[in-house]
Design a protein around this motif. Structure first.
Motif, PDB file in Angstrom:
ATOM      1  N   ASP A  48      43.020  34.278  26.674  1.00 14.12           N
ATOM      2  CA  ASP A  48      41.614  33.877  26.799  1.00 14.12           C
ATOM      3  C   ASP A  48      41.886  32.376  25.921  1.00 14.12           C
ATOM      4  OD1 ASP A  48      38.489  34.858  27.708  1.00 14.12           O
ATOM      5  OD2 ASP A  48      38.733  34.118  25.291  1.00 14.12           O
ATOM      6  N   PRO A  49      40.444  31.425  26.549  1.00 17.11           N
ATOM      7  CA  PRO A  49      40.474  30.496  25.484  1.00 17.11           C
ATOM      8  C   PRO A  49      40.276  30.754  24.399  1.00 17.11           C
ATOM      9  CG  PRO A  49      38.474  30.692  26.503  1.00 17.11           C
ATOM     10  CD  PRO A  49      39.887  31.393  27.259  1.00 17.11           C
ATOM     11  N   SER A  50      39.851  31.300  24.135  1.00 18.60           N
ATOM     12  CA  SER A  50      39.472  32.226  22.026  1.00 18.60           C
ATOM     13  C   SER A  50      40.380  33.242  21.791  1.00 18.60           C
ATOM     14  CB  SER A  50      37.660  32.575  22.193  1.00 18.60           C
ATOM     15  OG  SER A  50      37.432  34.388  22.389  1.00 18.60           O
ATOM     16  N   VAL A  51      41.124  33.880  22.225  1.00 18.23           N
ATOM     17  CA  VAL A  51      42.129  34.303  21.856  1.00 18.23           C
ATOM     18  C   VAL A  51      43.478  34.403  22.083  1.00 18.23           C
ATOM     19  CG1 VAL A  51      43.048  37.247  22.525  1.00 18.23           C
ATOM     20  CG2 VAL A  51      40.302  36.669  22.671  1.00 18.23           C
ATOM     21  N   VAL A  52      44.200  34.563  20.963  1.00 20.67           N
ATOM     22  CA  VAL A  52      45.677  33.997  20.856  1.00 20.67           C
ATOM     23  C   VAL A  52      46.788  35.738  20.703  1.00 20.67           C
ATOM     24  CG1 VAL A  52      47.803  32.979  19.439  1.00 20.67           C
ATOM     25  CG2 VAL A  52      45.473  32.253  20.065  1.00 20.67           C
ATOM     26  N   SER A  53      47.045  36.082  21.300  1.00 17.16           N
ATOM     27  CA  SER A  53      48.060  37.624  21.818  1.00 17.16           C
ATOM     28  C   SER A  53      48.548  37.349  19.983  1.00 17.16           C
ATOM     29  CB  SER A  53      48.991  37.034  22.490  1.00 17.16           C
ATOM     30  OG  SER A  53      49.598  38.337  22.528  1.00 17.16           O
ATOM     31  N   ALA A  54      48.472  39.302  19.859  1.00 10.59           N
ATOM     32  CA  ALA A  54      49.559  39.216  18.004  1.00 10.59           C
ATOM     33  C   ALA A  54      50.828  39.784  18.376  1.00 10.59           C
ATOM     34  CB  ALA A  54      47.861  40.437  17.794  1.00 10.59           C
ATOM     35  N   VAL A  55      50.493  40.083  19.363  1.00 17.10           N
ATOM     36  CA  VAL A  55      51.939  40.767  19.580  1.00 17.10           C
ATOM     37  C   VAL A  55      52.576  38.832  19.990  1.00 17.10           C
ATOM     38  CG1 VAL A  55      53.536  41.765  21.749  1.00 17.10           C
ATOM     39  CG2 VAL A  55      50.946  43.030  20.876  1.00 17.10           C
ATOM     40  N   SER A  56      51.944  38.318  20.722  1.00 17.65           N
ATOM     41  CA  SER A  56      52.971  37.293  21.233  1.00 17.65           C
ATOM     42  C   SER A  56      53.517  37.107  19.555  1.00 17.65           C
ATOM     43  CB  SER A  56      52.324  36.047  21.972  1.00 17.65           C
ATOM     44  OG  SER A  56      52.565  37.421  23.389  1.00 17.65           O
ATOM     45  N   LEU A  57      52.668  35.863  19.212  1.00 19.58           N
ATOM     46  CA  LEU A  57      52.957  35.699  17.280  1.00 19.58           C
ATOM     47  C   LEU A  57      53.691  36.431  16.838  1.00 19.58           C
ATOM     48  CD1 LEU A  57      48.855  35.322  16.931  1.00 19.58           C
ATOM     49  CD2 LEU A  57      50.997  33.376  16.846  1.00 19.58           C
ATOM     50  N   PHE A  90      53.287  26.947  34.256  1.00 16.80           N
ATOM     51  CA  PHE A  90      52.261  27.926  33.475  1.00 16.80           C
ATOM     52  C   PHE A  90      51.034  27.358  32.509  1.00 16.80           C
ATOM     53  CE2 PHE A  90      56.696  29.000  33.772  1.00 16.80           C
ATOM     54  CZ  PHE A  90      56.944  29.950  34.142  1.00 16.80           C
ATOM     55  N   LEU A  91      50.210  27.667  33.531  1.00 16.62           N
ATOM     56  CA  LEU A  91      48.353  27.365  32.947  1.00 16.62           C
ATOM     57  C   LEU A  91      47.383  28.806  32.420  1.00 16.62           C
ATOM     58  CD1 LEU A  91      48.257  24.548  34.675  1.00 16.62           C
ATOM     59  CD2 LEU A  91      48.641  24.747  32.804  1.00 16.62           C
ATOM     60  N   PRO A  92      47.209  29.327  31.896  1.00 19.65           N
ATOM     61  CA  PRO A  92      46.611  30.403  31.879  1.00 19.65           C
ATOM     62  C   PRO A  92      45.496  30.508  32.899  1.00 19.65           C
ATOM     63  CG  PRO A  92      46.352  29.529  29.405  1.00 19.65           C
ATOM     64  CD  PRO A  92      46.992  28.175  30.491  1.00 19.65           C
ATOM     65  N   ALA A  93      45.173  31.879  33.560  1.00 17.74           N
ATOM     66  CA  ALA A  93      44.164  31.332  34.481  1.00 17.74           C
ATOM     67  C   ALA A  93      42.425  31.281  34.125  1.00 17.74           C
ATOM     68  CB  ALA A  93      44.064  33.142  34.687  1.00 17.74           C
ATOM     69  N   TRP A  94      41.795  30.405  32.718  1.00 16.86           N
ATOM     70  CA  TRP A  94      41.455  30.387  32.804  1.00 16.86           C
ATOM     71  C   TRP A  94      41.226  28.758  32.703  1.00 16.86           C
ATOM     72  CZ3 TRP A  94      42.073  26.839  28.310  1.00 16.86           C
ATOM     73  CH2 TRP A  94      43.295  27.463  27.377  1.00 16.86           C
ATOM     74  N   ILE A 101      44.230  17.987  29.252  1.00 13.20           N
ATOM     75  CA  ILE A 101      43.890  16.268  28.357  1.00 13.20           C
ATOM     76  C   ILE A 101      42.602  15.994  28.455  1.00 13.20           C
ATOM     77  CG2 ILE A 101      44.470  13.837  28.223  1.00 13.20           C
ATOM     78  CD1 ILE A 101      47.898  15.042  29.191  1.00 13.20           C
ATOM     79  N   THR A 102      42.390  16.489  29.208  1.00 11.77           N
ATOM     80  CA  THR A 102      40.733  15.773  29.274  1.00 11.77           C
ATOM     81  C   THR A 102      39.075  16.626  29.523  1.00 11.77           C
ATOM     82  OG1 THR A 102      40.682  16.113  31.635  1.00 11.77           O
ATOM     83  CG2 THR A 102      41.506  13.713  30.771  1.00 11.77           C
ATOM     84  N   ASP A 103      39.751  17.682  29.833  1.00 11.53           N
ATOM     85  CA  ASP A 103      38.657  18.571  29.064  1.00 11.53           C
ATOM     86  C   ASP A 103      38.813  19.044  27.984  1.00 11.53           C
ATOM     87  OD1 ASP A 103      36.885  21.044  31.121  1.00 11.53           O
ATOM     88  OD2 ASP A 103      37.781  21.836  29.008  1.00 11.53           O
ATOM     89  N   SER A 104      36.889  18.986  27.352  1.00  9.18           N
ATOM     90  CA  SER A 104      36.722  19.265  26.052  1.00  9.18           C
ATOM     91  C   SER A 104      36.848  21.023  25.335  1.00  9.18           C
ATOM     92  CB  SER A 104      35.192  18.656  25.371  1.00  9.18           C
ATOM     93  OG  SER A 104      34.281  19.549  26.412  1.00  9.18           O
ATOM     94  N   GLY A 105      36.764  21.910  26.469  1.00  5.06           N
ATOM     95  CA  GLY A 105      36.734  22.899  26.471  1.00  5.06           C
ATOM     96  C   GLY A 105      38.529  22.922  25.930  1.00  5.06           C
ATOM     97  N   ALA A 106      39.141  22.719  26.990  1.00  5.78           N
ATOM     98  CA  ALA A 106      40.638  23.122  26.408  1.00  5.78           C
ATOM     99  C   ALA A 106      40.859  22.765  25.697  1.00  5.78           C
ATOM    100  CB  ALA A 106      41.297  22.290  28.202  1.00  5.78           C
ATOM    101  N   ILE A 107      40.912  21.240  25.348  1.00  3.48           N
ATOM    102  CA  ILE A 107      40.864  20.653  24.227  1.00  3.48           C
ATOM    103  C   ILE A 107      40.816  21.880  22.624  1.00  3.48           C
ATOM    104  CG2 ILE A 107      40.788  19.147  22.529  1.00  3.48           C
ATOM    105  CD1 ILE A 107      40.531  16.666  24.837  1.00  3.48           C
ATOM    106  N   CYS A 108      39.818  22.700  22.943  1.00  6.57           N
ATOM    107  CA  CYS A 108      39.272  23.284  21.850  1.00  6.57           C
ATOM    108  C   CYS A 108      39.644  24.648  21.666  1.00  6.57           C
ATOM    109  CB  CYS A 108      37.822  23.493  22.179  1.00  6.57           C
ATOM    110  SG  CYS A 108      36.320  22.280  21.402  1.00  6.57           S
ATOM    111  N   ALA A 109      40.656  25.029  22.748  1.00  7.70           N
ATOM    112  CA  ALA A 109      41.582  26.434  22.950  1.00  7.70           C
ATOM    113  C   ALA A 109      42.650  25.861  22.126  1.00  7.70           C
ATOM    114  CB  ALA A 109      41.618  26.692  23.849  1.00  7.70           C
TER     115      ALA A 109
END
Length: 386
Positions: A48-57, A90-94, A101-109
């Motif tokens: 999710d754009p606002s969630v990073v997987s703790a397990v993966s970390l 491999f791209l996230p569903a969101w 590169i051009t989407d501001s929301g993607a860059i924030c994520a």
């Protein structure tokens, strides 16, 4: 070495097997390697754009711990926004309908992901630094270079802010160097800690153009290294041969070891290299059926950690180069690059012709061809024009 886990490929982030990974890393270290480049799968790490997987970390941190094992001692470069990898995107569903590169929301994520990764592994002594992502011009070929360069500069500056003092790069393929796709050669030779080179005779088309043992195949890495030298704004900027390799699909398997040894020596003759990183460590297990044939046999090791002839030859080469490093070639003759975005093999033809004439040419941009101080600093005394 670009690490390719032997048992589960990079599905390893979900099919975690620390025991097999440690065995792999021991085998890699046994070949004389001193670093690996590892690849995250972006959808796994940031669902999710606002969630990073703790397990993966935690698994990434554990991989760094395994790399620090006394039997291993490998430094680790972390390629983050993958993105494009071994023929898959491999791209996230969101990310559906967005451009990274051009989407501001993607860059924030993306900035959030870098922040979180740095907080989790930035202090690890085996962490070399971040690679923004693997060959990002491939899935982003329609992005204008100006936008691509602004994005790369923003993210690399952010990497330097959240993980200061580390080795941060943009892992571009040959297309930015040859076609100014997404990123220009000047940007690739300016942004980040090193100029990154991916120099496959197969994917560049060199092996089809010149034949398996042609000058343009043996000296392809040297040409691309001299491109990086030509566009670098400073003398002595490090170069990283971040990916190179060969598959039995393109040439007889028995010829790969000798080609690789010659290729490395020719490339290093350009001078100023931070390192060379073969693709990849292991073959891909044939139980995975989705890859193209080219990808399966690129390893130095089998899926059972047996050393292949190419692995044995590169282990020998590492010993040779540590005892007697390649001396950079004197390059008094320089080929002046045309004023064009297209600097691919049709330009390289002239470079390789000069090599066939017994020269080791430099490359220089047309702007710098009229700068006596620049030419003198590089030891260039003669120019060859198209």
């Amino acid at each position: 070495m670009n690490y390719v886990p032997s048992k589960h490929w990079w599905y390893s982030w979900q099919e975690w097997d620390a025991t097999s990974i440690l065995e792999d890393l021991r085998a890699i270290a046994g070949l004389g390697m001193d670093h690996i480049r590892v690849h995250l799968l972006w959808p796994v790490f940031q669902p999710d754009p606002s969630v990073v997987s703790a397990v993966s970390l935690d698994r990434l941190r554990e991989l760094l711990d395994l790399a620090d094992h006394p039997d291993v001692s490998l430094d680790v470069s972390v390629s983050v926004l993958d993105g494009w990898l071994s023929g898959f995107t491999f791209l996230p569903a969101w990310m559906s309908g967005r451009n990274m590169i051009t989407d501001s929301g993607a860059i924030c994520a993306e900035l959030l992901l870098l922040d979180t990764l740095a907080a989790h592994i930035g202090d690890h002594r085996r962490f070399l630094g971040f690679d923004l992502g693997n060959e990002l011009s491939v899935p982003n070929g329609g992005v204008p270079t100006e936008r691509g360069e602004q994005w790369a500069s923003l993210l690399l500056d952010h990497c330097a802010s959240v993980a200061p003092g580390r080795f941060h790069v943009n892992g571009v393929d040959h297309l930015p160097w040859f076609e100014a796709r997404t990123f220009s050669p000047a940007a690739c030779a300016t942004h980040g800690s090193a100029s990154v080179l991916h120099t496959y005779p197969y994917w560049t088309g060199a092996i089809r153009r010149y034949g398996p043992d042609g000058t343009g195949v043996l000296h392809l890495g040297e040409y691309m290294a001299e491109l990086a030298e030509a566009f670098s704004p400073v003398r002595g900027r490090p170069k990283w041969l971040q990916e190179f390799g060969a598959s039995p699909v393109e040439r007889p398997a028995e010829s790969i070891p000798q080609w690789a040894a010659s290729f490395v020596r020719n490339t290093l003759s350009s001078g100023g290299f931070w390192g060379c990183t073969w693709w990849g460590s292991h073959d891909i297990d044939r139980r995975f059926t989705g890859f193209i044939e080219y990808e399966y046999d690129l390893g130095l090791l089998t899926v059972d950690n047996e050393i292949k002839p190419i692995g044995a030859r590169l282990r020998q080469l590492i010993g040779e180069l540590r005892d007697t490093p390649v001396r950079p070639a004197a390059r008094s003759v320089a080929l002046v690059l045309p004023d064009s975005r297209e600097l691919g093999l049709h330009v390289a033809d002239r470079f390789f012709a000069l090599v066939d004439d017994g020269l080791r040419p430099a490359l220089v941009t047309s702007e710098r061809a009229d700068d006596p101080a620049h030419l003198s600093a590089r030891g260039i005394t003669e120019l060859v024009h198209f």
